[in-house]
Structures are given as C-alpha cells and as structure tokens.
Design an enzyme around this catalytic site. Structure first.
Site, mmCIF file in Angstrom:
data_model
loop_
_atom_site.group_PDB
_atom_site.id
_atom_site.type_symbol
_atom_site.label_atom_id
_atom_site.label_comp_id
_atom_site.label_asym_id
_atom_site.label_seq_id
_atom_site.Cartn_x
_atom_site.Cartn_y
_atom_site.Cartn_z
ATOM 1 N N PRO A 42 15.057 -3.802 5.755
ATOM 2 C CA PRO A 42 14.587 -5.187 5.931
ATOM 3 C C PRO A 42 15.451 -5.886 6.975
ATOM 4 O O PRO A 42 16.677 -5.766 6.955
ATOM 5 C CB PRO A 42 14.777 -5.805 4.541
ATOM 6 N N HIS A 43 14.812 -6.604 7.870
ATOM 7 C CA HIS A 43 15.580 -7.245 8.933
ATOM 8 C C HIS A 43 14.875 -8.507 9.407
ATOM 9 O O HIS A 43 13.666 -8.678 9.208
ATOM 10 C CB HIS A 43 15.802 -6.296 10.106
ATOM 11 N N ALA A 44 15.650 -9.385 10.032
ATOM 12 C CA ALA A 44 15.103 -10.639 10.541
ATOM 13 C C ALA A 44 16.106 -11.269 11.492
ATOM 14 O O ALA A 44 17.280 -10.880 11.539
ATOM 15 C CB ALA A 44 14.806 -11.599 9.383
#
Length: 202
Positions: free
Chosen positions: A113-115
């Site tokens: 998960p990344h942002a």
C-alpha cells in the site's frame, strides 16, 4: 522494467550485491539476488534505517492481527501516524484512494500500500507481517501475509517510484520472503530488512 500487478514500477539500475549477514558467520547468510539500493546508512543498532530512498523506523515494523483488508489499512495508517507523527485520518484517506485505482496486492502473498502525502519531507515506510493471511484483492487471488507500506511527499515523482521498485524487488526475493515469514518477532523482522537494505554500506 518491473511490472507488478497494481504497480507500475521502473527498475533501478545496478547489478547483484553480496549476500547480507543475518547474525554472525557464514551459516547466517541470506542469499539475495535483486539489484542494489542506493544507501546512506544512518542508523545504530536500534535506531532508524534511512536510505537514499526511504526511512524505516524500528517501531514501524511488527506482526499484527487483522481480519480484513480494511483492518490492515487502518492499522497501517495508525502505525504511520504514531511512528512518524502524521495524521492517521489523512494517511488512511490517501491509501484508500490509491487502492481504488487497483489493489496494491501484487501477488505471492505481499501487498505494498502506498500514497503521496502533503507535509512529508522524505518517503517513510512501515512493514507488517500478518498472523493470518487476509484477502487483499491481489491479482493472483492469493491472500496477503506481508504488507510493506510506503508514504512519499506529495511532490515526489521518480523518487516515489524508485522506492516502490526497491521494495518490490526485495519482497519478490524468495529467500528473503521465507526469512521474513520465519522471523521470531519484530526485532528479527527489522534486522532482516535493515541487513538487506544495508548490504552495500560496508
């Protein structure tokens, strides 16, 4: 070019690196075969690991219990907030927005998960091993047992992609994956991650 489900990652330049040590002696060596990460080692035995690509605090690494993808994302956001002094609500919103574009479960039981987040000065990371694997809408349909989260500054472009590529290579390595699965606890997990990322620092 690295192509992983849910991720469009550029491959970093470089050749194979020497195997890192886990513990002392030849028997403790863990073979890895992915390309090297650029290193700026600035951590002590129990201090934060900072590379040219991201920062990983020991407190951001651990084993968790979760019964759903949403529960994983919520715990990840809370961990990022507590360890790096971020807004948990904003972190969760940004991670969820990215997940709507396609699952970051790229296969083989791993999710990244990344942002991008406003107010960050550099990319920061967190790693969870799950006590029980959880469905994550991964491309191969496999449930996820390991989660490597990454947050980057909102203006980060290539730096964010290079960090994702480095994490992806590390988590695709079969020997590293097995070592993380067998690690007895959070300290051992962190030591494995630090040793692999830190392998070219000597």
């Amino acid at each position: 070019m690295v192509r992983s489900a849910g991720l469009n990652l550029p491959d970093a330049q470089g050749k194979g690196a020497q195997n890192p040590k886990v513990g002392g002696g030849q028997a403790g060596r863990v073979p890895v075969s992915f390309a090297p990460v650029r290193i700026l080692p600035v951590h002590g035995d129990n201090g934060p690991l900072m590379t040219a690509l991201f920062q990983l605090q020991p407190e951001a690494v651990g084993t968790i219990q979760a019964d759903s993808k949403q529960a994983i994302l919520e715990q990840l956001a809370a961990r990022f907030a507590s360890v790096y002094g971020l807004d948990a609500t904003l972190v969760l919103e940004r991670i969820e927005e990215r997940e709507k574009l396609g699952s970051t479960g790229f296969g083989r039981g791993v999710a990244i998960p990344h942002a991008r987040l406003p107010g960050l000065n550099r990319p920061v990371a967190a790693f969870f091993r799950l006590e029980s694997a959880v469905a994550f809408d991964a491309a191969d349909g496999m449930p996820v047992g390991m989660v490597f989260g990454l947050l980057s500054p909102e203006s980060a472009g290539a730096a964010h992609l290079h960090a994702l590529a480095a994490i992806s290579r590390m988590m695709r390595d079969e020997t590293m994956h097995a070592a993380l699965a067998d690690a007895p606890g959070a300290e051992a997990l962190y030591a494995l991650l630090a040793n692999v990322i830190d392998r070219d620092a000597a």
